[in-house]
Design a protein around this motif. Structure first.
Motif, mmCIF file in Angstrom:
data_model
loop_
_atom_site.group_PDB
_atom_site.id
_atom_site.type_symbol
_atom_site.label_atom_id
_atom_site.label_comp_id
_atom_site.label_asym_id
_atom_site.label_seq_id
_atom_site.Cartn_x
_atom_site.Cartn_y
_atom_site.Cartn_z
ATOM 1 N N ARG A 27 0.855 -1.195 0.000
ATOM 2 C CA ARG A 27 0.000 0.000 0.000
ATOM 3 C C ARG A 27 0.885 1.237 0.000
ATOM 4 O O ARG A 27 1.742 1.396 0.877
ATOM 5 C CB ARG A 27 -0.892 0.036 1.241
ATOM 6 N N ALA A 28 0.678 2.104 -0.956
ATOM 7 C CA ALA A 28 1.439 3.358 -1.022
ATOM 8 C C ALA A 28 1.194 4.163 0.245
ATOM 9 O O ALA A 28 0.056 4.284 0.717
ATOM 10 C CB ALA A 28 1.014 4.152 -2.244
ATOM 11 N N SER A 73 0.844 -2.727 4.516
ATOM 12 C CA SER A 73 1.342 -3.592 3.455
ATOM 13 C C SER A 73 1.524 -4.980 4.049
ATOM 14 O O SER A 73 1.829 -5.129 5.239
ATOM 15 C CB SER A 73 2.673 -3.067 2.918
#
Length: 80
Positions: A27-28, A73
């Motif tokens: 995930r950014a 993430s």
């Protein structure tokens, strides 16, 4: 199930097993990366990390911490 990428060809496990490959979900902007040991049967079937029993527990602990799966993430040390 995702195909093993060419970059995995040097790994001694490349030709082992049935060929399941579970990529990381990055995930950014996430400041947390949760790492598991390896995908289980449910993860291999869905091609996503932490969707089986361990994933259910992870989501409970994330809720307790005020987070969701979309906030972190997720991946495995071994992806197959």
């Amino acid at each position: 199930m995702a195909a093993k990428p060419d970059s995995c060809k040097g790994c001694p496990l490349y030709d082992d097993g049935r060929g399941e490959f579970v990529p990381d979900e990055v995930r950014a902007g996430s400041s947390v990366f949760i790492v598991g040991q390896n995908p289980g049967a449910e993860e291999a079937a869905q091609g996503r990390p932490f969707v089986g029993k361990t994933g259910q527990m992870m989501e409970k602990y994330l809720r307790d911490a005020g987070l969701t799966r979309d906030d972190v993430s997720i991946g495995n040390a071994l992806r197959c």
